[in-house]
Design an enzyme around this catalytic site. Structure first.
Site, short mmCIF file in Angstrom:
data_model
loop_
_atom_site.label_atom_id
_atom_site.label_comp_id
_atom_site.label_asym_id
_atom_site.label_seq_id
_atom_site.Cartn_x
_atom_site.Cartn_y
_atom_site.Cartn_z
N SER A 139 0.76 -1.42 0.09
CA SER A 139 0.04 -0.05 -0.30
C SER A 139 0.88 1.91 0.13
CB SER A 139 -1.62 -0.07 1.09
OG SER A 139 -1.84 1.54 1.59
N ASP A 194 -4.57 5.58 -2.46
CA ASP A 194 -2.89 5.18 -2.19
C ASP A 194 -2.77 3.21 -3.10
OD1 ASP A 194 -4.83 2.75 -1.29
OD2 ASP A 194 -4.13 3.25 0.53
N ASP A 254 -7.53 1.32 -1.83
CA ASP A 254 -8.42 1.22 -1.02
C ASP A 254 -8.64 1.98 0.02
OD1 ASP A 254 -6.50 0.84 0.65
OD2 ASP A 254 -7.00 -1.18 1.43
#
Length: 486
Positions: free
Chosen positions: A99, A274, A278
């Site tokens: 992420s 990001d 998500d």
């Protein structure tokens, strides 16, 4: 001898490359995952980081050796794995992603059948134990098979070289590459009535992460249906070297490119994601960043407008605005501990239609109670169209009614001592004490939440008030002084 694996966290897997997470560890995780879940079918995907594909192939080798048939959906965001796991009816799904972590990190997010999250006490700890107990000789032998005896080179791996040979996975008969993109796009668009859409110009910033690919597919479908949305694309191409920095719009220093593009193109609003998309971050037509807290209220109201019996889950860091909106609209507000595993569990228990966190995670019942970074902006686009109001005008009154500090982190020598100092000073005066997550105290027309990080000596502060920005700012400074008085 048991191998120590240190990349397992409370809710997922994250570790520094080579020292904590490498192809051998990925193989062990894959084998242990299939073993623990008795999984015979697993879907895998990976974000754009250079090491994500090598880790995914090694993970897949472990899954196959433990008896699983693997479907690889390629480069994908975490929510695409959530979708594919339920859509394909498989026993589990794994996304290889770090992420918004630094470039020398990677990790994995794991779900069971139905996209139910796997966290520490619901299987993650057991997977770790099984991965550690795998016989070293067996792991070495099997990796030698899949790499055709090629030694695993740490530098080559870091630069994206996959030592596990994909053709050997395919030859096993247990590995296929497929795409769920068409079905995924159809599902995304099911949350809105496209007939409601007016002409819009939207800035989209994928941060060179995985969002661009999914956005292109949605854009193509919208164009085929003659939906009048124009996208202005910033840092759109997937690039695992992240030439414009790690995509994390939660950091103020990472917002300028989106904000500037919104103003330069006179866009209706802007979106930034990001790395694994998500989380979805929004900017108004003036390029102003809108705190995720106020988007939660907007989306909650949109769902309640469609069903007055809707239950809405929210996190306890800041919530007066959300409670006020939900209660006045006739819905049921329900507070949950912060974190995706807790939010999803509570949503399933309550059959809640929507859940939102101030951190820009938005969860949807019809999306297997999972978080999505694509559904929120589609709902916002529909709201802007239907209400014929700007995004700024929709949140302005709410920001004025319940001004908040945003989350402020303080890195300390002793977080426990800081929490004790604040508790001793403020708790005796509080009218309401809330320990759902951390320390939450209310004082009539202002309140705060203070939480310790689980992984580092950091304290996270959120302050809000009822219509008094000066009071909110005064109390924020006062609390920060107490927290940082080491």
């Amino acid at each position: 001898m048991t191998k120590s694996i240190t990349c397992f966290k409370a809710y997922d897997i994250r570790g520094e490359l080579n020292s904590q997470l490498n192809e051998e560890v990925a193989y062990r995780i894959g084998y242990a995952f299939a073993q623990e879940l008795s999984a015979r079918t697993v879907v895998v995907g990976s974000d754009v980081r250079l090491t994500s594909t090598p880790l995914k192939l090694a993970l897949t080798a472990g899954l196959i050796d433990a008896g699983a048939n693997v479907t690889d959906i390629g480069m994908a965001g975490t929510e695409e794995i959530y979708f594919a796991t339920k859509h394909l009816g498989v026993d589990g799904g794994i996304e290889v992603t770090a992420s918004h972590n630094p470039i020398n990190y990677n990790g994995m997010k794991l779900v069971k059948a139905g996209s139910i999250p796997i966290s520490g006490d619901t299987g993650l700890n057991a997977i770790k134990e099984k991965a550690e107990l795998l016989d070293d000789h067996r792991v070495t032998t099997r990796l030698a098979h899949y790499t055709q005896q090629q030694p695993i080179d740490a530098d080559a791996f870091f630069n994206g070289t996959a030592h596990v040979k994909k053709d050997l996975l395919i030859e096993s008969g247990s590995y296929v590459e497929d795409s769920c993109m068409e079905a995924y796009v159809e599902h995304m668009l099911s949350y809105v009535n496209l007939d409601n859409f007016k002409p819009l110009k939207i800035v989209v910033n994928a941060g060179n992460g995985a969002a661009g690919n999914a956005l292109d597919a949605i854009e193509s479908e919208l164009a085929s249906r003659n939906i009048p949305i124009t996208f202005i694309k910033v840092h759109h191409e997937a690039d695992g070297t992240f030439p414009n920095g790690i995509p994390n719009p939660l950091l103020p220093e990472n917002r300028a490119d989106t904000a500037d593009a919104v103003k330069a193109h006179s866009a209706d609003f802007g979106i930034a994601w990001d790395g694994d998309f998500d989380r979805c971050f929004l900017f108004d037509a003036d390029g102003q960043f809108i705190e995720g807290y106020y988007i939660v209220g907007l989306l909650a109201a949109a769902f309640i407008a469609k069903d007055k019996n809707s239950k809405i889950i929210y996190d306890p860091r800041v919530y007066w605005n959300t409670e006020d909106i939900v209660e006045n609209a006739g819905g049921t507000p329900i507070k949950s501990k912060t974190g995706h595993a807790f939010i999803k569990e509570r949503m399933r228990k309550e059959d809640a239609v929507y859940g939102g966190e101030m951190s820009a995670h938005h969860y949807f019942r019809d999306f297997a109670y999972c978080d999505s970074g694509m559904i929120p902006w589609l709902l916002i686009a529909e709201l802007v169209s239907v209400k014929q109001q700007s995004l700024a005008s929709m949140v302005k009154a709410r920001i004025e009614a319940f001004p908040s500090s945003g989350e402020i982190n303080s890195k300390l020598k002793d977080a426990d001592a800081a929490l004790e100092r604040v508790t001793n000073t403020y708790k005796p005066q509080a009218s309401v004490v809330d320990t759902t997550d951390g320390l939450g105290l209310e004082f009539g027309n202002w309140r705060f939440n203070l939480r310790k990080s689980n992984t580092e000596p950091v304290i996270r502060l959120n302050v809000e008030s009822r219509g008094d920005i000066a009071l909110m700012e005064e109390k924020t400074e006062e609390l920060l002084a107490a927290i940082r008085a080491e």
